[in-house]
Design an enzyme around this catalytic site. Structure first.
Site, short mmCIF file in Angstrom:
data_model
loop_
_atom_site.label_atom_id
_atom_site.label_comp_id
_atom_site.label_asym_id
_atom_site.label_seq_id
_atom_site.Cartn_x
_atom_site.Cartn_y
_atom_site.Cartn_z
N SER A 1 52.95 -37.44 -74.16
CA SER A 1 52.60 -36.70 -73.07
C SER A 1 51.53 -35.60 -73.41
CB SER A 1 54.06 -36.05 -72.40
OG SER A 1 54.91 -36.89 -72.16
N1 SAH Z 1 58.18 -36.72 -75.61
C1 SAH Z 1 57.68 -38.33 -76.09
C2 SAH Z 1 57.07 -39.01 -75.20
C3 SAH Z 1 57.48 -40.55 -75.30
S1 SAH Z 1 56.93 -41.67 -74.14
C4 SAH Z 1 56.71 -37.75 -77.35
O1 SAH Z 1 56.50 -36.66 -77.81
O2 SAH Z 1 56.07 -38.66 -77.92
C5 SAH Z 1 58.59 -41.93 -73.54
C6 SAH Z 1 59.35 -42.57 -74.44
O3 SAH Z 1 60.68 -42.79 -73.42
C7 SAH Z 1 59.02 -43.92 -74.85
O4 SAH Z 1 59.02 -43.99 -76.26
C8 SAH Z 1 60.08 -44.68 -74.43
O5 SAH Z 1 60.24 -46.23 -75.13
C9 SAH Z 1 61.20 -44.02 -73.98
N2 SAH Z 1 62.18 -44.50 -73.26
C10 SAH Z 1 61.94 -45.29 -71.98
N3 SAH Z 1 63.19 -45.60 -71.57
C11 SAH Z 1 64.10 -45.21 -72.23
C12 SAH Z 1 65.66 -45.16 -72.34
N4 SAH Z 1 66.29 -45.81 -71.14
N5 SAH Z 1 66.29 -44.79 -73.35
C13 SAH Z 1 65.58 -44.05 -74.41
N6 SAH Z 1 64.25 -44.04 -74.38
C14 SAH Z 1 63.39 -44.56 -73.35
#
Ligand code: SAH
Length: 273
Positions: free
Chosen positions: A115
């Site tokens: 993000s």
């Molecule tokens: N804050 C993170 C952002 C990652 S994007 C960073 O610094 O990189 C959001 C993430 O949420 C993705 O990796 C996606 O796979 C995960 N995600 C989506 N649905 C999810 C769920 N039900 N449980 C755990 N992770 C999930």
């Protein structure tokens, strides 16, 4: 013709008009080694370090990012200090490292993104303004849903004594572990699983933050929120094309919900991969 002979001596043209021409930098004794640059680049890539001159390791670009966050209203000193300390470029592909301190989301593989710093900062600032966090001066026991590459997890590790972070995609869960290990980030528990069910073993949580947005806030997150705790999650809004940050406080009188700014996050999905 014999008259052409002197001209033939002047061909090919000399680099120096003097009789003692300066030797070019590559000589038989001291050959140029272009492969040394490739060798160096491979080492840099292995260390996830952008070639020197960009100043990423020295922090000025991070400092500029922090100044921007401050000007946007992020005020908690420990939060700003965490942004100044965590090297965001170490969490993205080397080819994207040059963009790591711009206010932009970046791909981390498998269709997911890290993000924007401003959005991460807004979410964490909302958490800091929760009742327990304000009283304690830190985020307390914290649950993160959506570890991704682990960048926000590394920030949380500086802001909370206990951090549990759940990721549904195994390759990203592993990548986050590698990233955090490489930086020596202590005290975080990474879980591979479906974050929609939260993580009951460590509940209740003072702070819950989601990096993926669903249609509604899962019941399990509300059930695992401590009294005085705060949850911040992107959530689809009826009548709004995208999502908004939804903030939920658990008070002695029940759950109190407010809606913050509109945002765009990757979807909160079910199951694991
Ligand atoms: N804050 C993170 C952002 C990652 S994007 C960073 O610094 O990189 C959001 C993430 O949420 C993705 O990796 C996606 O796979 C995960 N995600 C989506 N649905 C999810 C769920 N039900 N449980 C755990 N992770 C999930």
């Amino acid at each position: 013709m014999t008259g052409d002979a002197p001209r033939a001596k002047r061909f090919p043209a000399q680099w120096s008009s003097g009789s003692r021409a300066t030797a070019p930098s590559g000589t038989a004794r001291n050959p140029l080694r272009p492969q040394a640059l490739l060798h160096q680049a491979a080492q840099d890539a292995a260390r996830h370090v952008v070639p020197t001159g960009l100043g990423l390791d020295n922090g000025p670009m991070r400092e500029r990012m922090v100044a921007r966050l401050r000007s946007e209203g992020i005020s908690t000193p420990s939060l700003l200090a965490a942004f100044a300390a965590v090297p965001r470029h170490r969490f993205v592909d080397t080819a994207l490292a040059i963009q790591a301190y711009e206010d932009t989301s970046l791909p981390i593989g498998l269709g997911q993104t890290i993000s924007k710093p401003s959005v991460v900062a807004r979410q964490l600032q909302w958490l800091f303004d929760g009742a327990n966090a304000s009283r304690q001066g830190h985020l307390g026991r914290t649950l993160e849903i959506g570890t991704g590459c682990g960048y926000q997890t590394a920030l949380l590790a500086r802001l909370a004594p206990t951090v549990i972070s759940i990721e549904r995609l195994q390759p990203l869960h592993q990548m986050a572990r590698r990233n955090l290990d490489a930086l020596g980030v202590p005290g975080v528990r990474l879980v591979h699983g479906d974050g929609r069910v939260g993580h009951p073993p460590n509940a209740p949580y003072d702070s819950i933050v989601a990096a993926a947005g669903g249609e509604a806030i899962p019941e399990a997150w509300l059930a695992q929120l401590a009294l005085g705790g705060r949850l911040v999650a992107p959530t689809a809004m009826p009548g709004l094309a995208g999502q908004a940050l939804v903030i939920v406080d658990r008070t002695p009188d029940g759950f109190v919900r407010q809606v913050g700014e509109s945002v765009t996050f990757v979807p909160l999905k079910s199951g694991i991969g």
